[in-house]
Enzyme design. Structure first.
Site, PDB file in Angstrom:
ATOM      1  N   ALA A 153     -43.231  25.797   8.218  1.00  0.00           N
ATOM      2  CA  ALA A 153     -44.182  26.112   7.150  1.00  0.00           C
ATOM      3  C   ALA A 153     -45.450  25.270   7.298  1.00  0.00           C
ATOM      4  O   ALA A 153     -46.572  25.771   7.099  1.00  0.00           O
ATOM      5  CB  ALA A 153     -43.542  25.869   5.786  1.00  0.00           C
ATOM      6  N   TYR A 154     -45.294  24.012   7.624  1.00  0.00           N
ATOM      7  CA  TYR A 154     -46.458  23.136   7.823  1.00  0.00           C
ATOM      8  C   TYR A 154     -47.325  23.647   8.976  1.00  0.00           C
ATOM      9  O   TYR A 154     -48.554  23.746   8.857  1.00  0.00           O
ATOM     10  CB  TYR A 154     -45.971  21.713   8.100  1.00  0.00           C
ATOM     11  CG  TYR A 154     -47.081  20.744   8.447  1.00  0.00           C
ATOM     12  CD1 TYR A 154     -47.982  20.314   7.480  1.00  0.00           C
ATOM     13  CD2 TYR A 154     -47.209  20.246   9.739  1.00  0.00           C
ATOM     14  CE1 TYR A 154     -48.996  19.417   7.796  1.00  0.00           C
ATOM     15  CE2 TYR A 154     -48.215  19.354  10.061  1.00  0.00           C
ATOM     16  CZ  TYR A 154     -49.104  18.937   9.086  1.00  0.00           C
ATOM     17  OH  TYR A 154     -50.109  18.053   9.414  1.00  0.00           O
ATOM     18  N   THR A 155     -46.666  24.006  10.072  1.00  0.00           N
ATOM     19  CA  THR A 155     -47.409  24.495  11.234  1.00  0.00           C
ATOM     20  C   THR A 155     -48.100  25.817  10.918  1.00  0.00           C
ATOM     21  O   THR A 155     -49.227  26.072  11.374  1.00  0.00           O
ATOM     22  CB  THR A 155     -46.463  24.656  12.428  1.00  0.00           C
ATOM     23  OG1 THR A 155     -45.882  23.380  12.730  1.00  0.00           O
ATOM     24  CG2 THR A 155     -47.194  25.155  13.651  1.00  0.00           C
ATOM     25  N   SER A 157     -49.376  26.645   8.100  1.00  0.00           N
ATOM     26  CA  SER A 157     -50.588  26.329   7.341  1.00  0.00           C
ATOM     27  C   SER A 157     -51.682  25.808   8.259  1.00  0.00           C
ATOM     28  O   SER A 157     -52.868  26.115   8.075  1.00  0.00           O
ATOM     29  CB  SER A 157     -50.280  25.316   6.231  1.00  0.00           C
ATOM     30  OG  SER A 157     -50.042  24.013   6.740  1.00  0.00           O
ATOM     31  N   LYS A 158     -51.315  25.041   9.273  1.00  0.00           N
ATOM     32  CA  LYS A 158     -52.315  24.476  10.173  1.00  0.00           C
ATOM     33  C   LYS A 158     -52.816  25.507  11.183  1.00  0.00           C
ATOM     34  O   LYS A 158     -53.970  25.445  11.626  1.00  0.00           O
ATOM     35  CB  LYS A 158     -51.746  23.246  10.883  1.00  0.00           C
ATOM     36  CG  LYS A 158     -51.517  22.058   9.950  1.00  0.00           C
ATOM     37  CD  LYS A 158     -52.799  21.646   9.260  1.00  0.00           C
ATOM     38  CE  LYS A 158     -52.651  20.355   8.477  1.00  0.00           C
ATOM     39  NZ  LYS A 158     -53.931  19.916   7.871  1.00  0.00           N
TER      40      LYS A 158
END
Length: 245
Positions: A153-155, A157-158
């Site tokens: 999920a973090y990746t 967003s990035k």
């Protein structure tokens, strides 16, 4: 007194970790800095005090990066104090890790609000306000290449940040403003080290050919390059990771 000949930067999330290193690096280059914070004004005040003690110029500005009204006020405050804005650095972000199958969707929404909407809001303000010769520096992550489990999920967003960075660079044709992103690899910040034992940290440190973790100063050096002398680098993602990917 304002000085329109001095370059001026606004650094979101500028009160800790990589953000503080970026503030201190830019101030060391003679750039006046607006140190943005979301919730910890005391830490932002400490950063400003460190800059001014070293002979630099800085002020604190607060607000939720995803709130367009709060960020308009932050930009206004920096412009009132220093006469304009030339550099915007988006270090503000949050990282919540979980396998995709079990991720709390509220965490997904929180990350996307800060990392995607927040970056978008700040870029929107920057696109309207930066002076010619300016630079926007967003933040991605080397995990878009490393693909570590639990970072899905973090990746995501990035990866969105990378996409908007490359498009904004093209949309600002004719304005003499560069737009790039820095994608750090494993970096020794409190956020990164939290929850990792010594063995895990040592293992990650050995991944890079240089056999160490990055430091906030390493990342700040890359930002300073894009914010200052790198006028022919535009619409790019700079992977500052010591060669891990």
């Amino acid at each position: 007194m304002t000085d329109t000949t001095t370059r001026v930067a606004l650094v979101t999330g500028g009160s800790g970790g990589i953000g503080r290193a970026v503030v201190e690096r830019l101030a060391g280059d003679g750039i006046a800095v607006g140190v943005h914070y979301a919730g910890n004004k005391a830490r932002a005040d400490e950063t400003v005090a460190a800059v001014t003690a070293s002979g630099g110029r800085a002020i604190t500005v607060g607000g939720d990066v995803a709130d367009e009204h709060a960020m308009a006020e932050a930009f206004d405050a920096v412009e009132r104090e220093f006469g304009g804005i030339d550099v915007v650095v988006n270090t503000a972000g949050i990282m919540l890790l979980s396998p995709i199958a079990t991720l709390d969707l509220d965490d997904l929404d929180r990350m996307h609000r800060t990392n995607i909407r927040g970056t978008f809001v700040v870029c929107q303000q920057a696109a309207q306000r930066l002076r010619p010769g300016g630079a926007i520096v967003n933040f991605s992550t080397s995990v878009t290449r490393l693909r570590f489990p639990t970072y899905g999920a973090y990746t995501a967003s990035k990866a969105a940040v990378e996409g908007m960075t490359l498009i904004l660079a093209r949309e600002l044709r004719g304005k003499d403003i560069t737009v790039n992103a820095v994608a750090p690899g494993p970096t020794a910040t409190p956020l990164f080290l939290e929850g990792k034992d010594e063995a895990a940290v040592d293992q990650l440190a050995k991944v890079a050919p240089l056999e160490r973790l990055g430091t906030p100063d390493d990342i700040a050096e890359a930002v300073a390059f894009l914010a200052g002398p790198a006028r022919w680098i535009n619409g790019q993602v700079l992977f500052a990771n010591g060669g891990v990917a």
